[in-house]
Design an enzyme around this catalytic site. Structure first.
Site, PDB file in Angstrom:
ATOM      1  CB  SER A 134      28.966 -84.255 -55.235  1.00 41.77           C
ATOM      2  OG  SER A 134      28.793 -82.752 -55.335  1.00 41.77           O
ATOM      3  NE  ARG A 135      22.911 -85.006 -55.739  1.00 44.78           N
ATOM      4  CZ  ARG A 135      22.259 -86.033 -56.505  1.00 44.78           C
ATOM      5  NH1 ARG A 135      20.810 -85.627 -56.651  1.00 44.78           N
ATOM      6  NH2 ARG A 135      23.196 -87.117 -56.199  1.00 44.78           N
ATOM      7  CE  LYS A 188      33.412 -80.217 -47.181  1.00 46.74           C
ATOM      8  NZ  LYS A 188      32.313 -79.590 -45.729  1.00 46.74           N
ATOM      9  CG  ASN A 190      33.531 -74.715 -48.743  1.00 48.28           C
ATOM     10  OD1 ASN A 190      33.990 -73.879 -48.496  1.00 48.28           O
ATOM     11  ND2 ASN A 190      32.224 -75.048 -48.264  1.00 48.28           N
ATOM     12  CG  ASP A 203      30.230 -75.836 -45.478  1.00 45.42           C
ATOM     13  OD1 ASP A 203      29.802 -75.814 -46.575  1.00 45.42           O
ATOM     14  OD2 ASP A 203      30.930 -76.721 -45.033  1.00 45.42           O
ATOM     15  N   GLY A 242      25.743 -81.843 -32.575  1.00 48.25           N
ATOM     16  CA  GLY A 242      26.535 -82.745 -33.274  1.00 48.25           C
ATOM     17  C   GLY A 242      27.518 -81.510 -32.816  1.00 48.25           C
ATOM     18  CB  ILE A 274      22.292 -79.017 -41.700  1.00 42.80           C
ATOM     19  CG1 ILE A 274      22.819 -79.654 -41.365  1.00 42.80           C
ATOM     20  CG2 ILE A 274      22.159 -77.219 -41.137  1.00 42.80           C
ATOM     21  CD1 ILE A 274      24.773 -79.478 -40.800  1.00 42.80           C
ATOM     22  N   GLY A 297      17.398 -77.756 -44.068  1.00 40.19           N
ATOM     23  CA  GLY A 297      18.870 -77.857 -45.464  1.00 40.19           C
ATOM     24  C   GLY A 297      19.040 -77.714 -46.939  1.00 40.19           C
TER      25      GLY A 297
HETATM   26  N1  LIG Z   1      22.892 -78.472 -45.681  1.00 42.22           N
HETATM   27  C1  LIG Z   1      23.840 -78.183 -45.882  1.00 42.22           C
HETATM   28  O1  LIG Z   1      24.761 -78.063 -46.861  1.00 42.22           O
HETATM   29  C2  LIG Z   1      25.145 -79.160 -44.931  1.00 42.22           C
HETATM   30  C3  LIG Z   1      26.240 -78.960 -45.732  1.00 42.22           C
HETATM   31  C4  LIG Z   1      27.566 -79.777 -44.429  1.00 42.22           C
HETATM   32  C5  LIG Z   1      26.455 -81.876 -43.531  1.00 42.22           C
HETATM   33  N2  LIG Z   1      25.222 -81.617 -44.592  1.00 42.22           N
HETATM   34  C6  LIG Z   1      25.065 -82.675 -43.081  1.00 42.22           C
HETATM   35  O2  LIG Z   1      24.913 -82.486 -42.216  1.00 42.22           O
HETATM   36  C7  LIG Z   1      25.021 -83.955 -40.812  1.00 42.22           C
HETATM   37  C8  LIG Z   1      26.487 -84.562 -40.528  1.00 42.22           C
HETATM   38  O3  LIG Z   1      27.333 -83.880 -41.451  1.00 42.22           O
HETATM   39  P1  LIG Z   1      29.211 -83.434 -40.485  1.00 42.22           P
HETATM   40  O4  LIG Z   1      29.884 -83.195 -41.906  1.00 42.22           O
HETATM   41  O5  LIG Z   1      28.693 -82.433 -39.590  1.00 42.22           O
HETATM   42  O6  LIG Z   1      29.060 -85.240 -40.508  1.00 42.22           O
HETATM   43  P2  LIG Z   1      30.389 -86.016 -39.782  1.00 42.22           P
HETATM   44  O7  LIG Z   1      31.475 -84.942 -39.288  1.00 42.22           O
HETATM   45  O8  LIG Z   1      30.421 -87.549 -39.175  1.00 42.22           O
HETATM   46  O9  LIG Z   1      29.635 -85.639 -38.146  1.00 42.22           O
HETATM   47  C9  LIG Z   1      28.140 -86.187 -38.038  1.00 42.22           C
HETATM   48  C10 LIG Z   1      27.783 -85.834 -36.526  1.00 42.22           C
HETATM   49  O10 LIG Z   1      27.034 -86.222 -36.372  1.00 42.22           O
HETATM   50  C11 LIG Z   1      26.903 -87.363 -35.060  1.00 42.22           C
HETATM   51  N3  LIG Z   1      26.928 -88.608 -34.388  1.00 42.22           N
HETATM   52  C12 LIG Z   1      26.333 -89.486 -36.186  1.00 42.22           C
HETATM   53  N4  LIG Z   1      25.399 -91.072 -35.806  1.00 42.22           N
HETATM   54  C13 LIG Z   1      24.687 -90.174 -34.482  1.00 42.22           C
HETATM   55  C14 LIG Z   1      24.416 -90.977 -33.329  1.00 42.22           C
HETATM   56  N5  LIG Z   1      23.730 -92.737 -34.174  1.00 42.22           N
HETATM   57  N6  LIG Z   1      23.612 -90.352 -32.615  1.00 42.22           N
HETATM   58  C15 LIG Z   1      23.820 -89.266 -32.026  1.00 42.22           C
HETATM   59  N7  LIG Z   1      24.734 -88.931 -32.775  1.00 42.22           N
HETATM   60  C16 LIG Z   1      25.293 -88.900 -33.877  1.00 42.22           C
HETATM   61  C17 LIG Z   1      28.460 -87.211 -34.712  1.00 42.22           C
HETATM   62  O11 LIG Z   1      28.168 -87.383 -33.222  1.00 42.22           O
HETATM   63  P3  LIG Z   1      29.995 -87.796 -32.744  1.00 42.22           P
HETATM   64  O12 LIG Z   1      30.582 -86.839 -32.632  1.00 42.22           O
HETATM   65  O13 LIG Z   1      29.631 -88.577 -31.233  1.00 42.22           O
HETATM   66  O14 LIG Z   1      30.290 -89.226 -33.341  1.00 42.22           O
HETATM   67  C18 LIG Z   1      28.498 -86.595 -35.141  1.00 42.22           C
HETATM   68  O15 LIG Z   1      28.287 -85.251 -34.199  1.00 42.22           O
HETATM   69  C19 LIG Z   1      25.409 -85.304 -42.433  1.00 42.22           C
HETATM   70  O16 LIG Z   1      23.911 -85.624 -42.709  1.00 42.22           O
HETATM   71  C20 LIG Z   1      25.086 -84.507 -43.772  1.00 42.22           C
HETATM   72  O17 LIG Z   1      24.149 -84.234 -44.598  1.00 42.22           O
HETATM   73  C21 LIG Z   1      24.807 -80.364 -44.652  1.00 42.22           C
END
Ligand SMILES: NC(=O)c1ccc[n+]([C@@H]2O[C@H](COP(=O)([O-])OP(=O)(O)OC[C@H]3O[C@@H](n4cnc5c(N)ncnc54)[C@H](OP(=O)(O)O)[C@@H]3O)[C@@H](O)[C@H]2O)c1
Length: 287
Positions: A20-21, A71, A92, A108, A134, A226, A249
């Site tokens: 975590s950052r 969460k 969160n 978020d 997503g 993001i 992001g």
């Molecule tokens: N900037 C920020 O503050 C912030 C905040 C939160 C998250 N993030 C980033 O956002 C990203 C997602 O986080 P999350 O918490 O939402 O994760 P999550 O709940 O695990 O959801 C992952 C998403 O990515 C899709 N996915 C994963 N692998 C895939 C593939 N090979 N092909 C197509 N779709 C794929 C999943 O699809 P399925 O439903 O089909 O599995 C799902 O929609 C991460 O990189 C995270 O670091 C950034």
């Protein structure tokens, strides 16, 4: 950082938590504001989350952030859950109220909205449908933020269509129609869109690249990714080459921390150039 007998405490609960950052982020704001406070990583196993949250008031913590996998569980444990966190289905941020009760919220969506405001101040939901890639945890926050910003139509694209359908069922409103689309339709649904947001983990270091033909996306539409490791993802690079405004992001990551900091420590948290530089330097070690 100096710890005194009066240091106010907050932290982040996760399992694992070492990546975590947030300690760096809040540590920056504590140093900047001069508040006598500390923000610490709290490695809490899933089986212990209820006991750990309930211990916060007993240990005089002001509250904490929550990351994976806590969460959703926090919603059932907190004494009060704000309506946005309830809609998103995840919290969160926990604030310990004066009477020791636990208030859960989700920042978020706020972080995403503020980042979009910083990056493309003239973006308006009326510019056209928003395409969101997503349907995971972060997609729920992004969709809620876009709905609250006045988006009339959101096109939700996900590999697992049933997951997108669940998000649409939970977050559609009379004012916001959410249509769901399989991954194969991603290129086609860009036609006429006013915004594209990637919330999948595709393009993140260690994950497959996000391959998407942007040719139907109107040039005025901003593109937001993001994912923040790396900051300049393949999607953003491709969008920039076509002339789209782009937003990375980092802003979401930084802004989501502000409401918690301000509630726990009673001081303003600013997203400044210096803060961005400090966090970008720390992200380098994750690449
Ligand atoms: N900037 C920020 O503050 C912030 C905040 C939160 C998250 N993030 C980033 O956002 C990203 C997602 O986080 P999350 O918490 O939402 O994760 P999550 O709940 O695990 O959801 C992952 C998403 O990515 C899709 N996915 C994963 N692998 C895939 C593939 N090979 N092909 C197509 N779709 C794929 C999943 O699809 P399925 O439903 O089909 O599995 C799902 O929609 C991460 O990189 C995270 O670091 C950034």
């Amino acid at each position: 950082m100096k710890i005194t007998g009066a240091t106010q405490l907050a932290g982040i609960m996760g399992w694992p938590v070492a990546h975590s950052r947030s300690p760096l982020l809040h540590g920056f704001w504590l140093a900047e504001s001069g508040v006598d406070g500390a923000y610490v990583p709290l490695a809490v196993r899933p089986a212990d989350i209820e006991r750990a949250l309930r211990a916060l008031p007993a240990l005089s913590f002001r509250g904490c952030n929550l990351t994976i996998p806590h969460k959703q569980a926090a919603l059932a444990i907190a004494d009060r859950v704000d309506p946005l966190a309830r809609r998103i289905g995840a919290a969160n941020t926990i604030v310990v109220a004066a009477d020791g009760s636990l208030e859960a919220s989700n920042t978020d969506a706020y972080g995403f909205r503020e980042s979009l405001r910083d990056g493309v101040p003239d973006w308006d939901a009326a510019l056209g449908p928003a395409v969101v890639l997503g349907a995971g945890g972060s997609a729920r926050a992004v969709v809620a933020a876009l709905a609250d910003a006045g988006a009339g139509e959101i096109r939700l694209v996900n590999r697992t269509l049933s997951r997108a359908a669940a998000v649409a069922a939970d977050l559609s409103t009379a004012a916001t129609r959410i249509s769901t689309h399989s991954w194969g339709e991603a290129g086609a649904v860009l036609a006429g869109a006013g915004l594209l947001v990637n919330t999948t983990s595709l393009g993140m270091t260690g994950q497959p690249p996000l391959e998407l033909d942007l040719s139907l996306l109107p040039f005025a539409a901003p593109v937001v990714d993001i994912v923040y490791v790396p900051l300049d993802t393949g999607l953003l690079a491709a969008a920039r080459r076509r002339g789209h405004p782009v937003v990375d992001g980092l802003g979401m990551l930084l802004h989501q921390g502000r409401p918690g900091f301000e509630a726990w420590f009673g001081a303003k948290a600013r997203v400044s150039r210096d803060l961005r530089a400090a966090i970008v330097a720390s992200l380098g070690s994750l690449r």
